[in-house]
Enzyme design. Structure first.
Site, PDB file in Angstrom:
ATOM      1  N   HIS A 180      -9.280  -1.547  -1.399  1.00  0.00           N
ATOM      2  CA  HIS A 180      -7.828  -1.733  -1.396  1.00  0.00           C
ATOM      3  C   HIS A 180      -7.528  -3.233  -1.480  1.00  0.00           C
ATOM      4  O   HIS A 180      -8.167  -4.025  -0.793  1.00  0.00           O
ATOM      5  CB  HIS A 180      -7.236  -1.144  -0.116  1.00  0.00           C
ATOM      6  CG  HIS A 180      -5.768  -0.888  -0.181  1.00  0.00           C
ATOM      7  ND1 HIS A 180      -4.838  -1.910  -0.244  1.00  0.00           N
ATOM      8  CD2 HIS A 180      -5.054   0.266  -0.195  1.00  0.00           C
ATOM      9  CE1 HIS A 180      -3.631  -1.387  -0.288  1.00  0.00           C
ATOM     10  NE2 HIS A 180      -3.725  -0.066  -0.255  1.00  0.00           N
ATOM     11  N   ARG A 223       4.653  -3.432  -1.271  1.00  0.00           N
ATOM     12  CA  ARG A 223       4.792  -3.846  -2.665  1.00  0.00           C
ATOM     13  C   ARG A 223       5.758  -2.929  -3.400  1.00  0.00           C
ATOM     14  O   ARG A 223       6.456  -3.350  -4.327  1.00  0.00           O
ATOM     15  CB  ARG A 223       3.424  -3.854  -3.346  1.00  0.00           C
ATOM     16  CG  ARG A 223       2.560  -5.028  -2.925  1.00  0.00           C
ATOM     17  CD  ARG A 223       1.171  -4.972  -3.542  1.00  0.00           C
ATOM     18  NE  ARG A 223       0.308  -4.015  -2.862  1.00  0.00           N
ATOM     19  CZ  ARG A 223      -0.514  -3.173  -3.470  1.00  0.00           C
ATOM     20  NH1 ARG A 223      -0.592  -3.163  -4.785  1.00  0.00           N
ATOM     21  NH2 ARG A 223      -1.265  -2.350  -2.780  1.00  0.00           N
TER      22      ARG A 223
END
Length: 551
Positions: free
Chosen positions: A212, A235
């Site tokens: 990740h 995000r």
């Protein structure tokens, strides 16, 4: 119970849900299937993806209808063509979802113990087979004794992204990742995969380990092996990734493996995730949580942020101006197509955290069919053995989309439950009708709203009464006395005016020891209440309460 699912932060995917319809989001299982297949690439298993995406809407609706969960906010994460990742207004969605089901199960174990039993501190050693090769139970150790439980077995033991053991699957299949930090709890050592492989199960895609891009770097402990994850939703609501020159270098909403690759390729660390005021407000609870843990920092202006990065304010303003123009024209040199977070201005506030790639999710695991049956090396189902969640491989192919881990747990958890009950009925015939009926009753109770329960005394009600009946003559401590107990082998915390000795509870905490140790010797009330229901303490750690705080 709960594992890594309790720490899932972004939400659960669902296509065609009630929430999406209310928000006017034109999503469908077909679009979700196409997005997932695109992400899975050459390893796409259409049959499993069809189950995951086709049953996604019903899974989310089930959680809302049967458990009264708040999943009213929807975000678009990387790789998704529509907003479909559901969460509520507060708390981590993984914790909300797993706790609701754990509590219902615990209530059933209290109210109908002949149907539901929970054994904690019990380690499964091996799967038990009969002469025909069917799995008929498990052998496990409990309180120093070896015991056997009989019946169909559903493995839900998670992945192996913290498998740093002597027979590590991680080291065998991805040795280059061995030194990376991980977001996983130390229990994620591939136990379920190894036990099933030992009796002839087949595994697929074990080399597919997801790194990740956004692990949170603790400034006070930058080299820690276990790191907290920055939710992908940060995000999704408009957060930008900036390198140490204050510049963007990637489409923030690309697939996880792509963003990770660009971080390594760019190489200008530290890399920061930056949220402006509008994005921060959209995901305010997460920001408050990370700031409280010292993993995120708030800056009151662009000038202050530029100083932190080590660049001139004009350089940061240029990045903001360029991004505003990109948002307006939809022409991004990095290929970004979806924009959120509004206008970026220097006279705004910002929530900022440093990022590093981290071991996160293992796409590989036991091979299953669309009914969650574990397959042997010849491709045939092993009778009596089922798998759900991260222990199963092939569901996500080469790369998992954000929001699909909780979905895999719920969808294939329900599928495996149905399959196990059906298998029991078919295997035992008429003799099993009563047993299968009892399994059905358990499933019915688990999926029923708590308000409809006719049981006179659930575990939750008993714990609440126990808490109300606590003796009034308990000990009291000053803040200074509590502050002395601030180490791993002697850890006290203050919560809502109560003093807790959590030393023995540390290894049992689903969020890991570090989450508590951050508040050793201190008042953890605000952080605790952000994450937990008040009944968590009397329910899971009543013995930890040793007194009250002197006023």
């Amino acid at each position: 119970m709960g594992g890594n699912s309790t720490k899932a932060t972004s939400g659960i995917n669902g296509a065609g849900t009630q929430t999406q319809q209310e928000l006017g989001i034109p999503d469908s299982a077909k679009l979700f299937f196409e997005d997932t297949k695109r992400s899975a690439r050459e390893l796409a298993r259409d049959d499993l993806i069809r189950v995951l995406t086709g049953r996604s809407g019903d899974a989310v609706n089930w959680l809302q209808d049967k458990f009264q969960l708040d999943l009213s906010k929807v975000a678009r994460l990387g790789g998704h063509s529509q907003p479909r990742t559901h969460r509520g207004n507060a708390q981590f969605p993984g914790m909300v979802i797993t706790y609701a089901q754990m509590e219902r199960l615990e209530d059933l174990a209290e109210s109908i113990p002949d149907r539901v039993k929970i054994k904690k501190k019990a380690r499964v050693i091996k799967l038990v087979k009969d002469e025909s090769g069917a799995v008929i139970g498990v052998e496990y150790s409990h309180n120093g004794k070896t015991e056997t439980a009989y019946g169909p077995v559903i493995l839900a033991t998670g992945g192996y992204a913290a498998d740093f053991t002597s027979d590590s699957l991680l080291k065998k299949y991805r040795p280059e990742f061995w030194d990376l930090p991980t977001t996983n709890g130390e229990h994620c050592t591939g136990d379920g995969q190894k036990m099933a492989l030992a009796i002839g199960a087949n595994a697929v895609d074990l080399e597919k380990v997801q790194v990740h891009p956004t692990g949170l770097v603790d400034p006070n402990e930058p080299d820690a092996k276990v790191k907290f994850l920055a939710a992908e939703a940060l995000r999704g609501v408009g957060g930008l990734l900036l390198d140490n020159t204050g510049k963007r270098f990637v489409d923030e909403l690309q697939h996880r493996d792509f963003v990770t690759g660009k971080m390594w390729e760019n190489g200008k660390f530290p890399i920061r995730l930056v949220l402006n005021g509008q994005a921060s407000k959209e995901i305010e609870w997460h920001c408050k949580h990370y700031v409280g843990r010292g993993l995120m920092k708030r800056f009151e202006s662009g000038e202050a942020l530029a100083k932190e990065i080590g660049i001139k304010p004009e350089e940061l303003k240029k990045t903001f101006d360029e991004y505003n123009e990109i948002s307006r024209t939809k022409k991004d040199p990095f290929g970004k197509k979806f924009f959120a977070g509004g206008e970026w201005k220097m006279d705004d506030y910002f929530n900022v955290a440093m990022m590093t790639p981290v071991l996160h999710y293992t796409m590989g695991g036991l091979e299953i069919d669309p009914e969650s049956r574990v397959l042997d090396k010849s491709g045939k189902p092993i009778p009596g053995l089922f798998a759900a969640g991260e222990v199963a491989g092939g569901v996500h192919g080469a790369n998992r989309l954000g929001g699909s881990s909780l979905l895999g747990c719920v969808v294939f958890g329900r599928v495996s439950g149905d399959s196990a009950a059906s298998y029991l009925l078919q295997r035992l015939g008429p003799v099993a009708e009563k047993a299968a009926g009892r399994l059905g009753a358990v499933a019915g109770h688990l999926g029923a709203p708590s308000s409809s329960s006719s049981q006179p005394a659930t575990a939750a009600a008993k714990e609440e009464k126990k808490a109300e009946a606590a003796p009034s003559g308990e000990k009291s401590f000053t803040v200074e006395e509590v502050q002395k107990h601030n180490k791993k082998d002697d850890c006290w915390v203050i919560i809502d005016g109560k003093v807790l000795d959590v030393t023995n509870f540390l290894p049992d905490h689903p969020g890991g020891e570090k989450a508590i140790l951050l508040y050793a010797g201190r008042d953890a009330t605000e952080e605790f209440n952000m994450l937990h229901d008040p009944k968590v303490i009397p329910r899971y750690a009543p013995e930890a309460v040793i007194g009250t705080l002197k006023k």
